[in-house]
Design a protein around this motif. Structure first.
Motif, PDB file in Angstrom:
ATOM      1  N   PRO A 182      -5.381  -0.064   2.091  1.00  0.00           N
ATOM      2  CA  PRO A 182      -5.742   1.335   1.795  1.00  0.00           C
ATOM      3  C   PRO A 182      -5.261   2.312   2.850  1.00  0.00           C
ATOM      4  O   PRO A 182      -4.979   3.472   2.538  1.00  0.00           O
ATOM      5  CB  PRO A 182      -7.276   1.298   1.725  1.00  0.00           C
ATOM      6  N   GLU A 183      -5.180   1.870   4.109  1.00  0.00           N
ATOM      7  CA  GLU A 183      -4.688   2.772   5.151  1.00  0.00           C
ATOM      8  C   GLU A 183      -3.257   3.198   4.863  1.00  0.00           C
ATOM      9  O   GLU A 183      -2.902   4.368   5.000  1.00  0.00           O
ATOM     10  CB  GLU A 183      -4.767   2.077   6.512  1.00  0.00           C
ATOM     11  N   GLY A 202       0.804  -1.218   0.000  1.00  0.00           N
ATOM     12  CA  GLY A 202       0.000   0.000   0.000  1.00  0.00           C
ATOM     13  C   GLY A 202       0.834   1.264   0.000  1.00  0.00           C
ATOM     14  O   GLY A 202       0.523   2.228  -0.704  1.00  0.00           O
ATOM     15  N   GLY A 212       0.751   3.983  -2.866  1.00  0.00           N
ATOM     16  CA  GLY A 212       0.373   5.349  -2.527  1.00  0.00           C
ATOM     17  C   GLY A 212       1.382   6.370  -3.005  1.00  0.00           C
ATOM     18  O   GLY A 212       1.022   7.469  -3.421  1.00  0.00           O
ATOM     19  N   VAL A 247      -9.444   4.659  -2.875  1.00  0.00           N
ATOM     20  CA  VAL A 247      -8.879   4.266  -1.583  1.00  0.00           C
ATOM     21  C   VAL A 247      -9.980   4.119  -0.538  1.00  0.00           C
ATOM     22  O   VAL A 247      -9.987   3.174   0.263  1.00  0.00           O
ATOM     23  CB  VAL A 247      -7.840   5.316  -1.117  1.00  0.00           C
ATOM     24  N   ILE A 295     -11.955   0.838  -1.031  1.00  0.00           N
ATOM     25  CA  ILE A 295     -11.166  -0.318  -0.592  1.00  0.00           C
ATOM     26  C   ILE A 295     -11.126  -0.372   0.928  1.00  0.00           C
ATOM     27  O   ILE A 295     -11.244  -1.436   1.539  1.00  0.00           O
ATOM     28  CB  ILE A 295      -9.740  -0.245  -1.168  1.00  0.00           C
ATOM     29  N   LEU A 296     -10.986   0.799   1.536  1.00  0.00           N
ATOM     30  CA  LEU A 296     -10.956   0.875   2.997  1.00  0.00           C
ATOM     31  C   LEU A 296     -12.286   0.413   3.595  1.00  0.00           C
ATOM     32  O   LEU A 296     -12.325  -0.305   4.600  1.00  0.00           O
ATOM     33  CB  LEU A 296     -10.663   2.313   3.421  1.00  0.00           C
ATOM     34  N   GLU A 315      -8.851   9.422  -4.223  1.00  0.00           N
ATOM     35  CA  GLU A 315      -9.322   9.235  -2.855  1.00  0.00           C
ATOM     36  C   GLU A 315     -10.553   8.337  -2.814  1.00  0.00           C
ATOM     37  O   GLU A 315     -10.732   7.551  -1.880  1.00  0.00           O
ATOM     38  CB  GLU A 315      -9.644  10.590  -2.227  1.00  0.00           C
ATOM     39  N   MET A 348      -1.837   3.161   1.913  1.00  0.00           N
ATOM     40  CA  MET A 348      -1.841   3.949   0.678  1.00  0.00           C
ATOM     41  C   MET A 348      -2.110   5.417   0.980  1.00  0.00           C
ATOM     42  O   MET A 348      -1.399   6.320   0.510  1.00  0.00           O
ATOM     43  CB  MET A 348      -2.907   3.409  -0.282  1.00  0.00           C
TER      44      MET A 348
END
Length: 445
Positions: free
Chosen positions: A345-346, A25, A29, A39, A42-43, A36, A348
């Motif tokens: 995602p976090e 990630g 990123g 992301v 995905i989060l 955004e 990223m």
């Protein structure tokens, strides 16, 4: 059957595999800088998967295991698990706040924004309390005050500072919020403040510069701070626009030098709570430039806080993976997948935030990559300490870790996902939940 050392090693490898998504990630990123919305969804998918894993595999599974092995009631098993979740959630809540306050906030873009908004709320509440003492402004309607507040510039001056000097052009109106100042007039034209005549002493609530701004004239007298002062500065254009809109302000301004306005001010003390409430309404958002500047300011010199924050987010899951691993058949696929997806995602989003905070790409990847090694250690340690521990000890450890993970989902993941992805993250969350639920039920007969 493998030895205890081999079992602990395999548990560490599983935890590291689930954590390796943070490296993927962070690289994505930095290189791709994905939109955004992508992301965020995905989060949300990862959050939904984690919610299922926590509810089905961890909370319910632990309670059911305690009920059967200890021969206790369902309520007692629930109470046992619930106490662990509460303890873990409270620990994450306070530890996260502590780390964020010391420079760890950039690891989560949403947490960074919330911290900036909190700082702005504190500042504006303080300003609003001071403005409540400015009699001239009490005539403003709430919507007029809303328009005024973002246009004000807070200025701090030390004792002895000349705020306005006689003869200089005046481009702003000043509202004195804290401290004292004196108005000096140089009748003899010696340009030495020590020889000037003191016309007045200004205190909190007083206004100066308004007549020169409206008349387009130079300053008729000097204004010097007697003590440290806090001023709110309003530019000429903004002041004139406010006057055009507010007839009450125009009338109050005409009466500024008369006794009637002074009597009204004394008769109507300011309601600071009302002004603070109105100030909150004027806080629309944090602009991108403000966020970038503040991110750099808060990110400088805080790599340890960032790293500790990432450890706080990542370690509970690693301990659970290690503690629950006893054989290949015991692997909780849903929890592994959920952890992997939640971390991706976090990291990223965090990588981009940390980049804007001034961190080099190598340091960013290194900070995240170190968590993979730490996850392996914690997974092995969790297996060594809890895999063969009594059911009540293992259950409590899992519940505490689960509470910390649930606090992470509620406090960081879901707010961040909703802010970046809008209402569609609901669908992504449901999809993640159902995929993880499918993995949890595949083994059922």
């Amino acid at each position: 059957m493998w030895t205890e050392a081999a079992q602990a090693g395999l548990a560490g490898l599983l935890a590291a595999a689930a954590m390796f998504s943070v490296v993927i990630g962070s690289v994505l990123g930095l290189v791709l800088r994905p939109r955004e919305r992508i992301v965020a969804n995905i989060l949300a998918f990862g959050a939904g998967a984690l919610i299922n894993a926590l509810a089905v595999d961890l909370a319910y599974g632990t309670a059911l295991h305690l009920k059967h092995t200890l021969h206790i009631s369902g309520f007692t098993a629930w109470l046992y698990v619930a106490s662990g979740f509460v303890a873990g959630g409270l620990f994450y809540f306070f530890a996260s706040a502590y780390i964020d306050a010391r420079g760890g906030a950039p690891r989560h873009p949403y947490r960074m924004k919330m911290m900036l908004l909190a700082e702005r709320h504190d500042l504006v509440r303080s300003v609003a309390a001071g403005l409540s003492r400015v009699g001239l402004l009490r005539v403003l309607k709430p919507d007029e005050f809303d328009e005024l507040l973002p246009r004000l510039n807070r200025v701090g001056v030390t004792a002895g500072t000349v705020i306005l000097r006689q003869g200089d052009p005046v481009e702003s109106v000043y509202f004195l919020v804290e401290g004292q100042a004196r108005v000096l007039h140089d009748t003899a034209r010696t340009w030495d403040l020590r020889d000037d005549t003191i016309l007045a002493v200004l205190g909190p609530g007083d206004v100066f510069g308004e007549l020169e701004v409206l008349g387009g004239s130079h300053c008729s007298s000097s204004v010097q701070a007697i003590a440290d002062c806090v001023l709110m500065q309003l530019g000429r254009d903004d002041f004139e626009a406010l006057l055009k809109r507010s007839s009450a302000l125009r009338e109050a301004l005409l009466e500024l030098d008369g006794k009637r306005l002074a009597a009204n001010i004394r008769a109507t003390p300011g309601d600071e709570r009302r002004w603070a409430r109105l100030a909150d309404q004027a806080l629309g958002h944090i602009t991108q430039s403000e966020a970038a500047d503040a991110t750099r300011e808060h990110g400088e010199g805080s790599p340890l806080a960032l790293w500790l924050g990432n450890v706080l987010d990542a370690i509970p899951g690693s301990i659970v993976i290690g503690a629950t691993f006893t054989s290949l058949a015991s692997i909780e696929a849903a929890f592994l997948v959920a952890t992997f997806l939640a971390n991706l995602p976090e990291s990223m989003a965090s990588a981009d935030t940390m980049r804007r905070a001034g961190y080099a790409p190598a340091k960013i990847v290194g900070l995240w990559g170190s968590l993979v090694l730490l996850a392996a250690v914690m997974g092995a340690l969790g297996n060594k300490l809890f895999a063969s521990a009594p059911p009540q000890v293992l259950g409590l450890a899992e519940a505490v870790a689960g509470g910390a993970i649930l606090a992470l989902v509620a406090q960081v993941m879901m707010p961040h996902a909703f802010e970046g992805g809008g209402r569609y993250v609901a669908l992504s969350t449901i999809a993640g939940f159902l995929v993880a639920f499918l993995l949890s039920t595949i083994g059922l007969e």
